[in-house]
Enzyme design. Sequence first.
Site, PDB file in Angstrom:
ATOM      1  N   ASP A 130      33.090 -16.575  15.865  1.00 52.74           N
ATOM      2  CA  ASP A 130      31.728 -16.543  16.423  1.00 52.74           C
ATOM      3  C   ASP A 130      30.657 -16.800  15.360  1.00 52.74           C
ATOM      4  O   ASP A 130      29.503 -16.440  15.527  1.00 52.74           O
ATOM      5  CB  ASP A 130      31.477 -15.208  17.129  1.00 52.74           C
ATOM      6  CG  ASP A 130      31.648 -14.026  16.190  1.00 52.74           C
ATOM      7  OD1 ASP A 130      32.064 -14.257  15.032  1.00 52.74           O
ATOM      8  OD2 ASP A 130      31.364 -12.897  16.595  1.00 52.74           O
TER       9      ASP A 130
ATOM     10  N   HIS B  49      37.084 -38.395  -3.224  1.00 53.16           N
ATOM     11  CA  HIS B  49      36.275 -37.363  -2.573  1.00 53.16           C
ATOM     12  C   HIS B  49      36.888 -35.981  -2.814  1.00 53.16           C
ATOM     13  O   HIS B  49      37.140 -35.212  -1.881  1.00 53.16           O
ATOM     14  CB  HIS B  49      36.086 -37.661  -1.083  1.00 53.16           C
ATOM     15  CG  HIS B  49      35.017 -38.688  -0.836  1.00 53.16           C
ATOM     16  ND1 HIS B  49      34.762 -39.239   0.394  1.00 53.16           N
ATOM     17  CD2 HIS B  49      34.134 -39.262  -1.671  1.00 53.16           C
ATOM     18  CE1 HIS B  49      33.760 -40.107   0.293  1.00 53.16           C
ATOM     19  NE2 HIS B  49      33.368 -40.140  -0.962  1.00 53.16           N
TER      20      HIS B  49
ATOM     21  N   ASP C 179      29.400 -35.630  -8.584  1.00 52.86           N
ATOM     22  CA  ASP C 179      28.760 -36.444  -7.546  1.00 52.86           C
ATOM     23  C   ASP C 179      28.081 -35.444  -6.609  1.00 52.86           C
ATOM     24  O   ASP C 179      28.736 -34.816  -5.773  1.00 52.86           O
ATOM     25  CB  ASP C 179      29.812 -37.282  -6.811  1.00 52.86           C
ATOM     26  CG  ASP C 179      29.196 -38.225  -5.793  1.00 52.86           C
ATOM     27  OD1 ASP C 179      27.995 -38.071  -5.469  1.00 52.86           O
ATOM     28  OD2 ASP C 179      29.926 -39.115  -5.303  1.00 52.86           O
TER      29      ASP C 179
ATOM     30  N   ASP D 107      21.867 -39.126  -3.671  1.00 56.98           N
ATOM     31  CA  ASP D 107      23.307 -39.270  -3.898  1.00 56.98           C
ATOM     32  C   ASP D 107      23.505 -39.783  -5.322  1.00 56.98           C
ATOM     33  O   ASP D 107      23.395 -40.985  -5.573  1.00 56.98           O
ATOM     34  CB  ASP D 107      23.866 -40.255  -2.856  1.00 56.98           C
ATOM     35  CG  ASP D 107      25.374 -40.411  -2.959  1.00 56.98           C
ATOM     36  OD1 ASP D 107      26.001 -39.667  -3.723  1.00 56.98           O
ATOM     37  OD2 ASP D 107      25.920 -41.296  -2.255  1.00 56.98           O
TER      38      ASP D 107
ATOM     39  N   HIS E   6      36.691 -48.736  -4.472  1.00 56.75           N
ATOM     40  CA  HIS E   6      35.672 -48.507  -3.437  1.00 56.75           C
ATOM     41  C   HIS E   6      34.519 -49.500  -3.516  1.00 56.75           C
ATOM     42  O   HIS E   6      34.481 -50.377  -4.378  1.00 56.75           O
ATOM     43  CB  HIS E   6      35.157 -47.058  -3.507  1.00 56.75           C
ATOM     44  CG  HIS E   6      34.562 -46.669  -4.831  1.00 56.75           C
ATOM     45  ND1 HIS E   6      33.347 -47.120  -5.256  1.00 56.75           N
ATOM     46  CD2 HIS E   6      35.034 -45.858  -5.810  1.00 56.75           C
ATOM     47  CE1 HIS E   6      33.079 -46.593  -6.434  1.00 56.75           C
ATOM     48  NE2 HIS E   6      34.094 -45.827  -6.802  1.00 56.75           N
TER      49      HIS E   6
ATOM     50  N   HIS F 164      26.009 -48.031  -0.713  1.00 56.11           N
ATOM     51  CA  HIS F 164      25.769 -47.911   0.732  1.00 56.11           C
ATOM     52  C   HIS F 164      24.306 -47.589   0.969  1.00 56.11           C
ATOM     53  O   HIS F 164      23.607 -47.130   0.066  1.00 56.11           O
ATOM     54  CB  HIS F 164      26.662 -46.798   1.306  1.00 56.11           C
ATOM     55  CG  HIS F 164      26.606 -45.522   0.508  1.00 56.11           C
ATOM     56  ND1 HIS F 164      25.603 -44.595   0.662  1.00 56.11           N
ATOM     57  CD2 HIS F 164      27.388 -45.040  -0.506  1.00 56.11           C
ATOM     58  CE1 HIS F 164      25.784 -43.599  -0.198  1.00 56.11           C
ATOM     59  NE2 HIS F 164      26.853 -43.852  -0.928  1.00 56.11           N
TER      60      HIS F 164
ATOM     61  N   HIS G 242      25.213 -41.458   3.811  1.00 58.64           N
ATOM     62  CA  HIS G 242      25.705 -42.801   4.143  1.00 58.64           C
ATOM     63  C   HIS G 242      24.902 -43.219   5.375  1.00 58.64           C
ATOM     64  O   HIS G 242      25.349 -43.057   6.506  1.00 58.64           O
ATOM     65  CB  HIS G 242      27.205 -42.785   4.449  1.00 58.64           C
ATOM     66  CG  HIS G 242      28.043 -42.364   3.278  1.00 58.64           C
ATOM     67  ND1 HIS G 242      29.327 -41.916   3.403  1.00 58.64           N
ATOM     68  CD2 HIS G 242      27.782 -42.332   1.951  1.00 58.64           C
ATOM     69  CE1 HIS G 242      29.814 -41.606   2.197  1.00 58.64           C
ATOM     70  NE2 HIS G 242      28.888 -41.858   1.302  1.00 58.64           N
TER      71      HIS G 242
ATOM     72  N   GLU H 112      27.093 -47.656  -7.323  1.00 56.08           N
ATOM     73  CA  GLU H 112      28.009 -46.658  -7.851  1.00 56.08           C
ATOM     74  C   GLU H 112      29.377 -47.210  -8.272  1.00 56.08           C
ATOM     75  O   GLU H 112      30.405 -46.861  -7.685  1.00 56.08           O
ATOM     76  CB  GLU H 112      28.205 -45.537  -6.824  1.00 56.08           C
ATOM     77  CG  GLU H 112      28.526 -46.005  -5.405  1.00 56.08           C
ATOM     78  CD  GLU H 112      28.705 -44.820  -4.457  1.00 56.08           C
ATOM     79  OE1 GLU H 112      29.543 -43.958  -4.747  1.00 56.08           O
ATOM     80  OE2 GLU H 112      28.014 -44.779  -3.429  1.00 56.08           O
TER      81      GLU H 112
ATOM     82  N   TYR I 112      38.951 -45.525 -12.378  1.00 53.62           N
ATOM     83  CA  TYR I 112      39.770 -44.340 -12.151  1.00 53.62           C
ATOM     84  C   TYR I 112      41.189 -44.623 -12.656  1.00 53.62           C
ATOM     85  O   TYR I 112      41.896 -45.460 -12.085  1.00 53.62           O
ATOM     86  CB  TYR I 112      39.795 -43.999 -10.655  1.00 53.62           C
ATOM     87  CG  TYR I 112      38.391 -43.967 -10.067  1.00 53.62           C
ATOM     88  CD1 TYR I 112      37.627 -42.801 -10.121  1.00 53.62           C
ATOM     89  CD2 TYR I 112      37.813 -45.114  -9.517  1.00 53.62           C
ATOM     90  CE1 TYR I 112      36.333 -42.773  -9.621  1.00 53.62           C
ATOM     91  CE2 TYR I 112      36.516 -45.100  -9.024  1.00 53.62           C
ATOM     92  CZ  TYR I 112      35.786 -43.935  -9.074  1.00 53.62           C
ATOM     93  OH  TYR I 112      34.498 -43.913  -8.583  1.00 53.62           O
TER      94      TYR I 112
ATOM     95  N   ARG J 116      32.486 -42.366 -12.650  1.00 53.72           N
ATOM     96  CA  ARG J 116      31.602 -43.056 -11.707  1.00 53.72           C
ATOM     97  C   ARG J 116      30.176 -42.776 -12.157  1.00 53.72           C
ATOM     98  O   ARG J 116      29.883 -41.678 -12.659  1.00 53.72           O
ATOM     99  CB  ARG J 116      31.830 -42.562 -10.285  1.00 53.72           C
ATOM    100  CG  ARG J 116      30.926 -43.213  -9.236  1.00 53.72           C
ATOM    101  CD  ARG J 116      31.431 -43.096  -7.797  1.00 53.72           C
ATOM    102  NE  ARG J 116      31.431 -41.746  -7.280  1.00 53.72           N
ATOM    103  CZ  ARG J 116      32.526 -41.020  -7.115  1.00 53.72           C
ATOM    104  NH1 ARG J 116      33.712 -41.510  -7.437  1.00 53.72           N
ATOM    105  NH2 ARG J 116      32.461 -39.782  -6.637  1.00 53.72           N
TER     106      ARG J 116
ATOM    107  N   GLU K 158      26.300 -43.266 -10.526  1.00 53.09           N
ATOM    108  CA  GLU K 158      25.668 -43.630  -9.247  1.00 53.09           C
ATOM    109  C   GLU K 158      24.171 -43.339  -9.273  1.00 53.09           C
ATOM    110  O   GLU K 158      23.754 -42.238  -9.645  1.00 53.09           O
ATOM    111  CB  GLU K 158      26.327 -42.819  -8.122  1.00 53.09           C
ATOM    112  CG  GLU K 158      25.696 -43.030  -6.751  1.00 53.09           C
ATOM    113  CD  GLU K 158      26.453 -42.326  -5.640  1.00 53.09           C
ATOM    114  OE1 GLU K 158      27.099 -41.293  -5.914  1.00 53.09           O
ATOM    115  OE2 GLU K 158      26.391 -42.813  -4.492  1.00 53.09           O
TER     116      GLU K 158
END
Length: 428
Positions: free
Chosen positions: A37, A230, A247, A258, A337, A341, A348, A372, A376, A394, A396
Amino acid sequence: MIQESEYKKRRDTLGKKLSNNSIGVIFSAEYTTRSHDTQHPYRQNSNFYYLTGFKEDNAALVFIKKKKSVKTALFVQKKDELLELWTGERLGKKEAKKRFLVDMVYVNDDFKKRFKEFIKDKNSLYCDLNSKSGDVKKILKLTKNFEIKEDIIKLIRKMRLIKSLSEIELIKESVAITAKAHERAMKLDKRGKYEYELQAEIEHEFKKSAAYSDAYTSIVACGNSANTLHYIKNDQPLNDGELVLIDAGCEHNYYASDITRTIPIDGKFSQPQKELYNLVLETQLAVIDMIKPGVMRTHLQEAAEEMLTKGMIALGILKGDYKRLIKEKKHKKYYPHGIGHWMGIDVHDPAPYRDAKNREIPLKEGMVLTIEPGLYIDKNDKTVPKKYRGIGIRIEDDILVTREGCENLSSHIVKKVQEIEALANFYS
Ligand code: GLY
Ligand code: MN
Ligand code: MN
């Protein structure tokens, strides 16, 4: 801040796109259950917010288009002393009528009755068929013989592609808070701590600045964890000698930021880390340099892939003929990737990338996108020199397309090796 007149202008623009003798409906978001709940904090549906700026649940916005004239009706929750005691004040019909520049305001108890009146003499319906609101089923039942037109969401998404000056201001405010968070992370002595502790430091800045929250779950990924794109577990130790990929971006006044920075735990980049880092950074700077109206995102993607591939050949990560490697997409193993975006109310932002004829939409003044690139290298990848294994990087930033070129909205968040090292002055 976005003025009521701007929300009205957006509704007017959308109203004009609807066909004659049609009805358009969009519902607010519903609460979502966290467990049993308890519920997640409420966040308004992005498209509903874009058209109204209204943050309450149980609301609906209806467009009634007769011939060429459009009327708008907003449905809100009615005042209820007891419920408001528990869940907070509601605006109510009277105040909503004063605030919103809509033609009519009703309480939502009257929705069905009013909706039946609106649909008289109409023949088509625009609505969000994917909406979680149970009311969608109800209105579809009432409009059985109607033509279901192009999803209203598609029309709104197209409008969200170009940001207004006030939206750009809000994105800048969001980026400014996120900048403080990344700076805090760089200055912090991270040695001996865990990823979640660093996450807490970052999100402390978000909350402290009255930001709603994070625009997405923060990624705080040390060492090899950064190779999970991610990664959100954020439960591992921050090891000396490794990099941490952060990130993280806040959402403030319903606008996202972002940002990714990759920084050394102990304040100093090792030589192999620096080599990989500078390759990603040079790529990112070169791609940002290309941004101006008329340029295609695909070209930015290709440029990033070319630069990273050439750099990886030079570092001995990829071997063979450059053209063949690109053709066979060998670089995808290390840079899997996209280059970026759209960003706005959603991190996004779901504005279209292609037009109705499936042609790519070129960059235009007022668009906001992330850039970005990353590299890797998995810790178990035996095809790569050992010194590079277990490193994920990365970088970005959030970029506004301007009339002449672009503005990097997050350029003040440092990213050169020497600048990052200088901020982390705890090492010695
Ligand atoms: N934060 C997710 C992304 O960079 O797209
Ligand atoms: Mn992004
Ligand atoms: Mn990101």
